[in-house]
Design a protein around this motif. Structure first.
Motif, PDB file in Angstrom:
ATOM      1  N   ALA A  68     -12.843 -42.133  26.525  1.00  0.00           N
ATOM      2  CA  ALA A  68     -13.091 -40.726  26.831  1.00  0.00           C
ATOM      3  C   ALA A  68     -11.875 -39.903  26.461  1.00  0.00           C
ATOM      4  O   ALA A  68     -10.729 -40.362  26.579  1.00  0.00           O
ATOM      5  CB  ALA A  68     -13.415 -40.558  28.319  1.00  0.00           C
ATOM      6  N   THR A  69     -12.103 -38.705  25.976  1.00  0.00           N
ATOM      7  CA  THR A  69     -11.007 -37.813  25.624  1.00  0.00           C
ATOM      8  C   THR A  69     -10.579 -36.996  26.827  1.00  0.00           C
ATOM      9  O   THR A  69     -11.351 -36.833  27.776  1.00  0.00           O
ATOM     10  CB  THR A  69     -11.450 -36.855  24.500  1.00  0.00           C
ATOM     11  N   PRO A  70      -9.362 -36.467  26.839  1.00  0.00           N
ATOM     12  CA  PRO A  70      -8.941 -35.606  27.937  1.00  0.00           C
ATOM     13  C   PRO A  70      -9.880 -34.428  28.160  1.00  0.00           C
ATOM     14  O   PRO A  70     -10.119 -34.025  29.303  1.00  0.00           O
ATOM     15  CB  PRO A  70      -7.545 -35.148  27.514  1.00  0.00           C
ATOM     16  N   ALA A  71     -10.441 -33.871  27.096  1.00  0.00           N
ATOM     17  CA  ALA A  71     -11.355 -32.738  27.255  1.00  0.00           C
ATOM     18  C   ALA A  71     -12.624 -33.151  27.973  1.00  0.00           C
ATOM     19  O   ALA A  71     -13.142 -32.418  28.833  1.00  0.00           O
ATOM     20  CB  ALA A  71     -11.684 -32.136  25.879  1.00  0.00           C
ATOM     21  N   GLN A  72     -13.168 -34.323  27.643  1.00  0.00           N
ATOM     22  CA  GLN A  72     -14.373 -34.804  28.327  1.00  0.00           C
ATOM     23  C   GLN A  72     -14.101 -35.047  29.810  1.00  0.00           C
ATOM     24  O   GLN A  72     -14.928 -34.726  30.660  1.00  0.00           O
ATOM     25  CB  GLN A  72     -14.863 -36.096  27.652  1.00  0.00           C
ATOM     26  N   VAL A  73     -12.962 -35.608  30.107  1.00  0.00           N
ATOM     27  CA  VAL A  73     -12.620 -35.878  31.501  1.00  0.00           C
ATOM     28  C   VAL A  73     -12.395 -34.571  32.255  1.00  0.00           C
ATOM     29  O   VAL A  73     -12.852 -34.388  33.383  1.00  0.00           O
ATOM     30  CB  VAL A  73     -11.376 -36.782  31.579  1.00  0.00           C
ATOM     31  N   GLY A  86      -7.293 -31.575  39.720  1.00  0.00           N
ATOM     32  CA  GLY A  86      -6.001 -31.748  39.087  1.00  0.00           C
ATOM     33  C   GLY A  86      -6.115 -32.789  38.002  1.00  0.00           C
ATOM     34  O   GLY A  86      -6.792 -33.794  38.161  1.00  0.00           O
ATOM     35  N   GLY A  87      -5.455 -32.568  36.854  1.00  0.00           N
ATOM     36  CA  GLY A  87      -5.520 -33.510  35.759  1.00  0.00           C
ATOM     37  C   GLY A  87      -6.275 -32.940  34.567  1.00  0.00           C
ATOM     38  O   GLY A  87      -6.603 -31.760  34.532  1.00  0.00           O
ATOM     39  N   PRO A  88      -6.548 -33.788  33.590  1.00  0.00           N
ATOM     40  CA  PRO A  88      -6.300 -35.238  33.595  1.00  0.00           C
ATOM     41  C   PRO A  88      -4.830 -35.574  33.343  1.00  0.00           C
ATOM     42  O   PRO A  88      -4.192 -34.959  32.493  1.00  0.00           O
ATOM     43  CB  PRO A  88      -7.185 -35.756  32.464  1.00  0.00           C
ATOM     44  N   TYR A  89      -4.330 -36.559  34.111  1.00  0.00           N
ATOM     45  CA  TYR A  89      -2.954 -37.031  33.965  1.00  0.00           C
ATOM     46  C   TYR A  89      -2.970 -38.399  33.285  1.00  0.00           C
ATOM     47  O   TYR A  89      -3.678 -39.310  33.740  1.00  0.00           O
ATOM     48  CB  TYR A  89      -2.282 -37.157  35.327  1.00  0.00           C
ATOM     49  N   PRO A  90      -2.215 -38.586  32.218  1.00  0.00           N
ATOM     50  CA  PRO A  90      -2.127 -39.919  31.612  1.00  0.00           C
ATOM     51  C   PRO A  90      -1.528 -40.924  32.604  1.00  0.00           C
ATOM     52  O   PRO A  90      -0.561 -40.622  33.310  1.00  0.00           O
ATOM     53  CB  PRO A  90      -1.187 -39.697  30.419  1.00  0.00           C
ATOM     54  N   THR A  91      -2.104 -42.103  32.676  1.00  0.00           N
ATOM     55  CA  THR A  91      -1.611 -43.159  33.575  1.00  0.00           C
ATOM     56  C   THR A  91      -1.519 -44.473  32.814  1.00  0.00           C
ATOM     57  O   THR A  91      -2.179 -44.683  31.798  1.00  0.00           O
ATOM     58  CB  THR A  91      -2.542 -43.342  34.789  1.00  0.00           C
TER      59      THR A  91
END
Length: 754
Positions: A68-73, A86-91
């Motif tokens: 999933a891409t950050p935009a989708q999330v 809040g986010g998406p934050y890379p983990t």
């Protein structure tokens, strides 16, 4: 009103013994209730307040960054029911390298998130305990619940198994425990996840309403972190409530006994009051006021002690879980506790006080203190034919002279025995649980296997069994910390000393046995699959059963299962987390066995048998409250014997004039209380057993523990006999001092009025 107060004040000074007994009984009862209610509010209160202040996340979700891409999330933030996000934050799940030295960090996986702590984040505002936030390359902030070390970690370097190294610049806190470490945005290379934090309209709504259609790798409700932070403190609450209720019942019995005895022995005083013009209502008021004064004093002292103990426990809990400090027991709790105690005083003293007000003046003035001896005389004539010493037969008939007083004494002793029974059962069950969870008796010596070395102990004198094991710290989605995992080599039919609770033991690779708290935190059940990972390598385990596991929420699995995670293939594979569990033959000393190995250059030590601080607190509270309740019951007996001695002063004088020795008079008093104590023990034993079977599951439920049948049925008949005799011991301890006073009573003084 002034006359009532003056008369009551005089009665309080005149009856200092009964006043002290009432005050002490209510002190103990009030302190227990305040401690239970206060601990409940101070355990939950700090977390709930901090959660609101820091805009904690109702739902923490990890998504697969490869699917999933950050935009989708990020688009999930606009779904129905989401009020803030809040986010998406890379983990990334990173594993701390195993290092040596006094300032080493515990190895194992941690969730590292890349985010900035701005202080005004709409969800999960991070706070600092010490240091500063990470702002550049090579800097990291550890979470407070992970960063509890015997040294200050700020300024130290922490190294991960992928070679990455960071300098710790601060210790932070996430109220929802969204991660164990944070770095500045852009500093997390090759993230494997995207984290979203949500606040919801319906905080208990299923996560699927927000995450549908997205590749979820982990999902955790705020209730999990809330439970983790508060459940250890709540474990104590069920037994505190049980002791508090028992204490209030004993208080009712003791106060009723004291007041009714005061009314009976104070007939002439009542007559004098009425002759002076006191109305029945005023006489009733005198006796209620006489009890209210020590009741208020005892209640206030109990509130102070209860506040102190609840504060100490709550502070220890906050330190253990990195929570904001509790502000103390609320005023509402104190007011409710005092009002409840005074209501108990009013109810227990009301009946005998009203009776005092209704006694006609003529009868009260002319009545003596001696009771109606008809029932006692008939019983003593019947007992005279028994082949027992005459002082004993006289004593056995004595309780029938005051059946109501004797019944309340029996009830007080019964609750004292119930408390002792409950305490003994709880102590035995907890110790049995710890023994099984820590495999005490099954593993006597532990021998670490150094890298590149093979150790064989088979055939060594004193060795009964050697099991090769490996200890790992694995990441499990839904857990905010590493999960302790233990793998066994050898026969899959051997349970290696573990006690099963549900399901079955391992039969091959790919299976797991877990602790019951593991199922509670993950929402899994037996038969479900769980994914574990280390350094990016993953393995899927099927849960086949639950057992008593040290730490509660750990994983037990087969040796071969860890191969997919880079685990050992054979003994002495060069991995330092492998070790040998040694069971010794009967009579072999673990200390001597370990010392002999160390003398040969092999590191070895007896298996640890340590009890955690929280367990010591619970066991200490149980012992303290049991002693207090038994003391209260003994005080009830003490009061009964004092009143009986006063009532029977003339009879004891007659016995002495007929040649009875002080020892025989003492035997009369003690034998009467022995009978009541034995009856109280017989009644109290089943009450204690019932309390044990009700409260123990409630205590376990707060921590997600299930106690197997063998740990709850721990009352052999020999122990039950001793517990019944505990009633006799309580009665004799309470009767000893006033019985001695009766034995020393001078004949002339006793017969002075004849």
């Amino acid at each position: 009103m002034r006359a009532v107060w003056r008369a009551a004040r005089f009665a309080v000074r005149r009856r200092r013994l009964q006043t002290s007994i009432i005050a002490l009984v209510l002190l103990l009862s009030t302190a227990t209730i305040v401690m239970a209610m206060g601990l409940l509010t101070t355990v939950d209160g700090p977390y709930d307040r901090a959660f609101a202040q820091q805009h904690g996340a109702h739902l923490t979700v990890g998504y697969d960054a490869a699917k999933a891409t950050p935009a989708q999330v990020a688009a999930s933030a606009s779904r129905p029911g989401v009020t803030a996000s809040g986010g998406p934050y890379p983990t990334r799940v990173m594993t701390i390298s195993e290092t040596a030295g006094p300032e080493s960090f515990p190895p194992g996986p941690v969730v590292v998130a890349a985010r900035t702590a701005r202080g005004d984040d709409p969800v999960d505002r991070l706070t600092l305990r010490s240091g500063r936030w990470a702002t550049g390359p090579g800097e990291i902030v550890l979470a407070g619940d992970y960063g509890r070390f015997p040294f200050d970690p700020v300024g130290k370097k922490i190294t991960f198994e992928d070679g990455a190294s960071f300098t710790i610049v601060g210790i932070g806190r996430s109220i929802t425990r969204s991660a164990q470490a944070w770095v500045a945005p852009g500093q997390l290379t090759a993230p494997d996840g995207l984290q979203m934090l949500y606040r919801l309209v319906d905080r208990d709504a299923p996560s699927g309403t927000v995450t549908a259609g997205l590749p979820v790798t982990a999902s955790q409700s705020y209730l999990v972190s809330r439970s983790d932070a508060t459940e250890n403190g709540k474990v104590a609450i069920p037994f505190l409530v049980a002791f508090g209720i028992a204490g209030l019942i004993v208080a009712v019995l003791t106060i009723g006994n004291v007041v009714s005895g005061t009314v009976v022995s104070g007939f002439r005083h009542i007559g004098v009051l009425k002759s002076l013009g006191f109305t029945p209502t005023q006489v009733t008021g005198v006796y209620l006021m006489m009890v209210a004064v020590p009741g208020v004093l005892g209640g206030l002292a109990g509130i102070a002690i209860g506040n102190l103990l609840a504060g100490v426990l709550a502070t220890a809990l906050a330190d253990s879980f990195d929570l904001p400090k509790a502000s103390g027991v609320s005023l509402t709790v104190d007011v409710l506790a005092l009002a409840g105690v005074l209501a108990v005083v009013a109810v227990s003293a009301g009946v005998p006080a009203v009776r005092a007000g209704r006694i006609p003046a003529a009868i009260a003035v002319s009545a003596g203190a001696a009771p109606n001896r008809g029932r006692a005389l008939r019983a003593q004539r019947a007992l005279a034919g028994m082949r027992v010493p005459r002082p004993v037969s006289l004593g056995l008939g004595l309780p029938l002279a005051r059946p109501a007083r004797s019944a309340m004494t029996v009830a007080a002793v019964a609750f004292g025995v119930a408390a002792v029974t409950f305490s003994v059962g709880l102590d035995r069950t907890i110790n049995a649980y710890l023994t099984d969870a820590e495999k005490t008796g099954s593993v006597d010596v532990e021998v670490p296997v150094p890298p590149g070395r093979s150790i064989s102990l088979d055939g060594r004198p004193g060795t009964a069994k050697v099991t090769v094991t490996r200890f790992e710290q694995l990441h499990v989605p839904g857990f905010d910390r590493a999960v302790h995992t233990r793998a066994y080599q050898g026969s899959v039919t051997d349970r290696h000393g573990h006690r099963m609770v549900h399901g079955r033991w391992l039969t091959g690779p790919g299976e797991a046995v877990v602790g019951d708290p593991f199922l509670k935190k993950t929402g899994k059940k037996i038969g479900d699959a769980v994914v574990v990972s280390k350094d990016g390598r993953k393995a899927t385990l099927r849960i086949v059963g639950t057992a008593l596991v040290d730490g509660g929420d750990g994983i037990l699995t087969d040796w071969g299962t860890l191969a997919a995670l880079g685990g050992p293939a054979s003994e002495g594979s060069g991995l330092s987390s492998s070790f040998l569990e040694v069971t010794l033959t009967p009579g072999t000393s673990p200390e001597a066995y370990a010392a002999a190995l160390r003398a040969e250059g092999v590191e070895a030590h007896p298996a640890a048998d340590e009890v955690e601080a929280s367990q010591l607190i619970v066991l200490g509270l149980i012992a303290l409250l049991t002693l207090g309740l038994a003391t209260v019951a003994a005080l009830g007996v003490f009061n009964t014997v004092v009143l009986n001695t006063r009532d029977r002063a003339r009879d004891f004088g007659v016995l002495k004039s007929l040649g009875a020795t002080p020892g025989q008079v003492m035997a009369v008093v003690l034998s009467s209380m022995t009978a009541l104590g034995l009856l109280g023990g017989i009644i109290g034993l089943p009450l204690g057993l019932a309390a044990h079977h009700v409260v123990l599951p409630a205590m376990g439920g707060t921590g997600g523990l299930v106690f197997p049948y063998g740990l709850t049925e721990i009352f052999p008949w020999e122990l039950m006999v001793l517990l019944v005799l505990a009633g006799v011991a309580i009665a004799l301890l309470g009767a000893l001092i006033p019985a001695g006073r009766a034995a020393r009573l001078r004949t002339a003084a006793a017969l002075h009025s004849e």
